[in-house]
Design a protein around this motif. Structure first.
Motif, PDB file in Angstrom:
ATOM      1  N   THR B  20       0.842  -1.201   0.000  1.00 50.55           N
ATOM      2  CA  THR B  20       0.000   0.000   0.000  1.00 50.55           C
ATOM      3  C   THR B  20       0.871   1.241   0.000  1.00 50.55           C
ATOM      4  O   THR B  20       1.795   1.361   0.818  1.00 50.55           O
ATOM      5  CB  THR B  20      -0.922   0.038   1.227  1.00 50.55           C
ATOM      6  N   ASN B  22       0.430   5.486   0.063  1.00 47.33           N
ATOM      7  CA  ASN B  22      -0.579   6.485   0.418  1.00 47.33           C
ATOM      8  C   ASN B  22      -0.265   7.862  -0.147  1.00 47.33           C
ATOM      9  O   ASN B  22       0.906   8.231  -0.302  1.00 47.33           O
ATOM     10  CB  ASN B  22      -0.696   6.595   1.937  1.00 47.33           C
ATOM     11  N   SER B  71      -5.103   5.831  -1.977  1.00 45.47           N
ATOM     12  CA  SER B  71      -4.163   4.730  -1.782  1.00 45.47           C
ATOM     13  C   SER B  71      -3.998   3.949  -3.082  1.00 45.47           C
ATOM     14  O   SER B  71      -4.953   3.799  -3.848  1.00 45.47           O
ATOM     15  CB  SER B  71      -4.638   3.775  -0.694  1.00 45.47           C
ATOM     16  N   HIS B  73      -2.791   0.184  -4.123  1.00 47.69           N
ATOM     17  CA  HIS B  73      -2.488  -1.147  -3.609  1.00 47.69           C
ATOM     18  C   HIS B  73      -1.956  -2.029  -4.730  1.00 47.69           C
ATOM     19  O   HIS B  73      -2.452  -1.959  -5.875  1.00 47.69           O
ATOM     20  CB  HIS B  73      -3.748  -1.812  -3.031  1.00 47.69           C
TER      21      HIS B  73
END
Lengths: 116, 109
Positions: B20, B22, B71, B73
């Motif tokens: 992840t 951010n 985010s 991923h």
């Protein structure tokens, strides 16, 4: 379709000189944007051209200028080069013409400029 | 003051891990972009989104407009995912376009 092409790929200049970089967008794309990338400042937006007109401009001095031709090819010019202008200069094109902020950009490989 | 903040700056993961990255921003935006830059400089646009969630293969991008946060991923990470990931936002007023400083990801086999 061929991708975005930039010439030259590498360039060495000395302080005070000027330089012109070229960008050919993907066929059919009418918007061309230019970006500067340096280790210290990261990526920064220079300007965008659409239908031969500068439509958007970032916070760069007037030494940085550009133009777009009727076939959508674009050139970027930097006059009176400074050491801090050493960077990777990237151009990107897009199809819809909504502006680089609002649509997917297709990037060229960049021109790496070194100012001595 | 940075309009766009990314975290982490550097990330090392083992192959197969879930990753992840951010991105937080402080301005009103029209759209948020996730870009991938491989060594050598070439940049690929991964996603552009203004709300919700988008998925492309093993990559998923989400955005929460109220919290000004997005985010990226990566599921089942692979060494070929090793690259710098950059978040960028286009303002909803005026024509400015701001970039984060990037997250350097290394995936170890």
């Amino acid at each position: 379709k061929a991708g975005v092409t930039q010439t030259p790929r590498y360039l060495i200049k000395t302080r005070g000189q000027q330089v012109t970089l070229s960008c050919s967008p993907i066929s059919g794309h009418r918007s061309v944007s230019w970006y500067q990338q340096t280790p210290g400042q990261g990526l920064q937006f220079l300007f965008e051209y659409f239908s031969e007109t500068q439509r958007n401009k970032g916070n760069f001095p007037g030494r940085f200028s550009g133009r777009q031709f009727s076939n959508s090819r674009s050139e970027m010019n930097v006059s009176t080069l400074e050491l801090g202008d050493s960077a990777l200069y990237l151009c990107a094109s897009s199809y819809l013409g909504s502006g680089p902020q609002r649509e997917t950009q297709y990037f060229g490989p960049g021109t790496r400029l070194l100012v001595l | 003051k940075n309009e766009v903040e990314q975290s982490p700056q550097n990330l090392t993961a083992q192959e197969g891990e879930f990753i992840t990255i951010n991105c937080s921003y402080s301005v009103g935006i029209s759209a948020l972009h996730w870009l991938q830059q491989h060594p050598g400089g070439g940049i690929v646009s991964l996603f552009m989104l203004s709300s919700g969630k988008k998925k492309h293969g093993r990559l998923i991008a989400t955005i929460n407009i109220q919290e000004k946060h997005s985010s990226l991923h990566i599921t089942a990470s692979h060494p070929r995912d090793s690259a710098v990931y950059i978040c960028a936002v286009g303002l909803n007023t005026g024509n400015q376009f701001y970039f984060g400083t990037g997250t350097s990801l290394t995936v170890i086999p």
